[in-house]
Design a protein around this motif. Structure first.
Motif, PDB file in Angstrom:
ATOM      1  N   GLY A 103      62.224  54.663  71.689  1.00 54.76           N
ATOM      2  CA  GLY A 103      63.320  55.753  71.431  1.00 54.76           C
ATOM      3  C   GLY A 103      64.473  55.471  72.273  1.00 54.76           C
ATOM      4  O   GLY A 103      65.468  55.607  71.818  1.00 54.76           O
ATOM      5  N   GLU A 107      68.177  54.445  71.126  1.00 57.33           N
ATOM      6  CA  GLU A 107      69.289  55.401  71.547  1.00 57.33           C
ATOM      7  C   GLU A 107      70.364  54.755  71.959  1.00 57.33           C
ATOM      8  O   GLU A 107      71.700  55.359  71.946  1.00 57.33           O
ATOM      9  CB  GLU A 107      68.678  56.660  72.329  1.00 57.33           C
ATOM     10  CG  GLU A 107      69.465  57.799  72.502  1.00 57.33           C
ATOM     11  CD  GLU A 107      68.962  58.852  73.441  1.00 57.33           C
ATOM     12  OE1 GLU A 107      69.607  59.909  73.991  1.00 57.33           O
ATOM     13  OE2 GLU A 107      67.868  58.790  73.539  1.00 57.33           O
ATOM     14  N   LEU A 111      71.271  54.783  67.715  1.00 63.68           N
ATOM     15  CA  LEU A 111      70.533  55.120  66.874  1.00 63.68           C
ATOM     16  C   LEU A 111      70.176  56.718  67.388  1.00 63.68           C
ATOM     17  O   LEU A 111      70.112  56.919  68.552  1.00 63.68           O
ATOM     18  CB  LEU A 111      69.473  54.456  66.493  1.00 63.68           C
ATOM     19  CG  LEU A 111      69.891  53.244  65.677  1.00 63.68           C
ATOM     20  CD1 LEU A 111      68.659  52.248  65.796  1.00 63.68           C
ATOM     21  CD2 LEU A 111      70.349  53.297  64.407  1.00 63.68           C
ATOM     22  N   PRO A 112      69.648  57.636  66.529  1.00 60.84           N
ATOM     23  CA  PRO A 112      69.128  58.911  66.558  1.00 60.84           C
ATOM     24  C   PRO A 112      67.784  58.994  67.487  1.00 60.84           C
ATOM     25  O   PRO A 112      67.246  57.976  67.017  1.00 60.84           O
ATOM     26  CB  PRO A 112      68.983  59.784  65.323  1.00 60.84           C
ATOM     27  CG  PRO A 112      69.711  58.979  64.228  1.00 60.84           C
ATOM     28  CD  PRO A 112      69.844  57.636  65.002  1.00 60.84           C
ATOM     29  N   PHE A 115      64.387  58.284  66.146  1.00 58.34           N
ATOM     30  CA  PHE A 115      64.413  56.907  65.233  1.00 58.34           C
ATOM     31  C   PHE A 115      63.438  55.992  65.784  1.00 58.34           C
ATOM     32  O   PHE A 115      62.494  55.440  65.230  1.00 58.34           O
ATOM     33  CB  PHE A 115      65.738  56.473  64.857  1.00 58.34           C
ATOM     34  CG  PHE A 115      65.788  55.547  63.821  1.00 58.34           C
ATOM     35  CD1 PHE A 115      65.390  55.721  62.479  1.00 58.34           C
ATOM     36  CD2 PHE A 115      66.178  54.143  64.003  1.00 58.34           C
ATOM     37  CE1 PHE A 115      65.621  54.834  61.542  1.00 58.34           C
ATOM     38  CE2 PHE A 115      65.862  53.123  63.169  1.00 58.34           C
ATOM     39  CZ  PHE A 115      65.808  53.847  61.758  1.00 58.34           C
ATOM     40  N   TRP A 118      59.480  56.327  65.702  1.00 56.03           N
ATOM     41  CA  TRP A 118      58.834  56.095  64.228  1.00 56.03           C
ATOM     42  C   TRP A 118      58.801  54.749  63.838  1.00 56.03           C
ATOM     43  O   TRP A 118      58.078  54.298  63.196  1.00 56.03           O
ATOM     44  CB  TRP A 118      59.471  57.109  63.608  1.00 56.03           C
ATOM     45  CG  TRP A 118      59.046  58.577  63.773  1.00 56.03           C
ATOM     46  CD1 TRP A 118      59.989  59.482  64.144  1.00 56.03           C
ATOM     47  CD2 TRP A 118      57.658  59.218  63.396  1.00 56.03           C
ATOM     48  NE1 TRP A 118      59.000  60.790  64.341  1.00 56.03           N
ATOM     49  CE2 TRP A 118      57.887  60.455  63.992  1.00 56.03           C
ATOM     50  CE3 TRP A 118      56.530  58.683  63.128  1.00 56.03           C
ATOM     51  CZ2 TRP A 118      56.507  61.495  63.858  1.00 56.03           C
ATOM     52  CZ3 TRP A 118      55.437  59.534  63.124  1.00 56.03           C
ATOM     53  CH2 TRP A 118      55.567  60.746  63.609  1.00 56.03           C
ATOM     54  N   VAL A 119      59.942  53.905  63.980  1.00 55.24           N
ATOM     55  CA  VAL A 119      60.041  52.647  63.778  1.00 55.24           C
ATOM     56  C   VAL A 119      58.892  51.772  64.328  1.00 55.24           C
ATOM     57  O   VAL A 119      58.169  50.989  63.727  1.00 55.24           O
ATOM     58  CB  VAL A 119      61.519  52.076  63.969  1.00 55.24           C
ATOM     59  CG1 VAL A 119      61.436  50.414  63.822  1.00 55.24           C
ATOM     60  CG2 VAL A 119      62.361  52.705  63.051  1.00 55.24           C
TER      61      VAL A 119
END
Length: 329
Positions: A103, A107, A111-112, A115, A118-119
């Motif tokens: 994450g 970031e 990217l948020p 995101f 979860w990816v």
């Protein structure tokens, strides 16, 4: 030779993970000792080579299908049960650290924040569903890129040296720090190598351990030297900061390499843990583990490393001793 390299690269990928490729572990266990940290990296490489071969041979001798069998053999049933719980916890926390780090990296790339984890969770779940072949294949593709990235950042910093910013550590001594680093990685090494023992012939197992240890040693030495040549070796991602010397494109490329390092370790941890979830069908085990680990991602990447890794280092010293002396007991 193909399976030797596949197992060796998977071993490297299991250890090299987020804390290693980001520079957090390298800073805390090696670079803070200056030039002596390079000696510590060499000591760690030799121990990793021994651990790799011994674990593969022991797992084959016992026909072990999970790390629980190996731990019970090394420690006895009562102590083995305790180390089984500790290793299961460490592999699970390690998986959470990889999700958290994913994450943070994505970031950094714009990217948020939600995101990245979860990816990573979906990728780990999908690849783990294909068993050992998915893990071996992913490692064969990703780990050479990780090692090349470490050497590329070292070359960049060697061409633009700006060392002297390390705050020297006084405790523990450099050799104990190296031992602690190896000892907290002994459990994950046992976990992933036990799951791969059936994939390699007995006579080739020591070579896989040797090449894995030498590869880890080369990465440790290069990353330690990089931080010693870096103007600001601190922060959450010291090696990613060092890569900024090459410009935004180079730094973005290293960020992707760091993300790949997290993926290889997350895969190794999930693959080792999946063998314990016999109450679930195999294709769903990796995804279930990621879903369970996801809430831990809110704790923070560097805080998780600083809290759990040294603790498991001290707890793993006895396990390391038992593994290395098993032939003489």
């Amino acid at each position: 030779m193909g399976i030797i390299w596949q197992v060796a690269l998977t071993y490297i990928g299991a250890i090299i993970g987020a804390g290693f490729a980001s520079g957090q572990e390298i800073l805390q266990f090696f670079a803070v000792f200056g030039e002596k940290g390079l000696l510590g990296a060499a000591l760690a490489a030799g121990l990793f080579a021994l651990i790799g071969g011994e674990t593969l041979i022991l797992a084959q001798e016992m026909k072990a299908k999970s790390y629980q069998t190996v731990l019970y053999h090394l420690c006895g049933r009562r102590l083995g049960r305790m180390y089984d719980l500790l290793l299961t916890g460490f592999l699970f926390i390690g998986l959470a650290i990889m999700l958290s780090g994913s994450g943070r990296i994505l970031e950094e790339l714009g990217l948020p924040p939600p995101f990245g984890p979860w990816v990573m969770a979906l990728l780990v779940g999908g690849i783990t569903a294909s068993g050992n072949q998915g893990l071996l294949g992913a490692s064969l593709l990703l780990v050479p890129a990780l090692l090349a990235g470490c050497l590329a950042v070292l070359g960049l910093c060697a061409a633009n040296p700006a060392g002297g910013a390390i705050r020297a550590a006084t405790f523990p001594p450099w050799w104990l720090a190296a031992l602690l680093y190896v000892s907290y990685n002994t459990g994950p090494a046992i976990g992933v190598l036990t799951s791969l023992a059936d994939e390699i012939p007995r006579r080739q197992a020591p070579w896989a351990g040797l090449w894995g240890g030498l590869g880890l040693g080369a990465a440790l030495e290069s990353c330690t030297l990089t931080l010693l040549l870096t103007a600001n070796p601190y922060g959450e991602f010291p090696l990613l900061n060092a890569a900024a010397l090459g410009g935004p494109l180079f730094q973005g490329g290293y960020a992707l390499i760091l993300w790949a390092a997290m993926l290889t370790t997350a895969l190794a941890n999930a693959n080792a843990l999946a063998g314990r979830l016999t109450f679930l069908k195999a294709p769903w085990r990796g995804l279930a583990l990621c879903l369970a680990a996801h809430p831990w991602t809110t704790v923070g990447f560097s805080r998780l490393i600083a809290l759990f890794y040294p603790l498991y280092g001290y707890l793993g010293l006895f396990l390391l001793l038992l593994l290395l002396t098993r032939r003489w007991r």
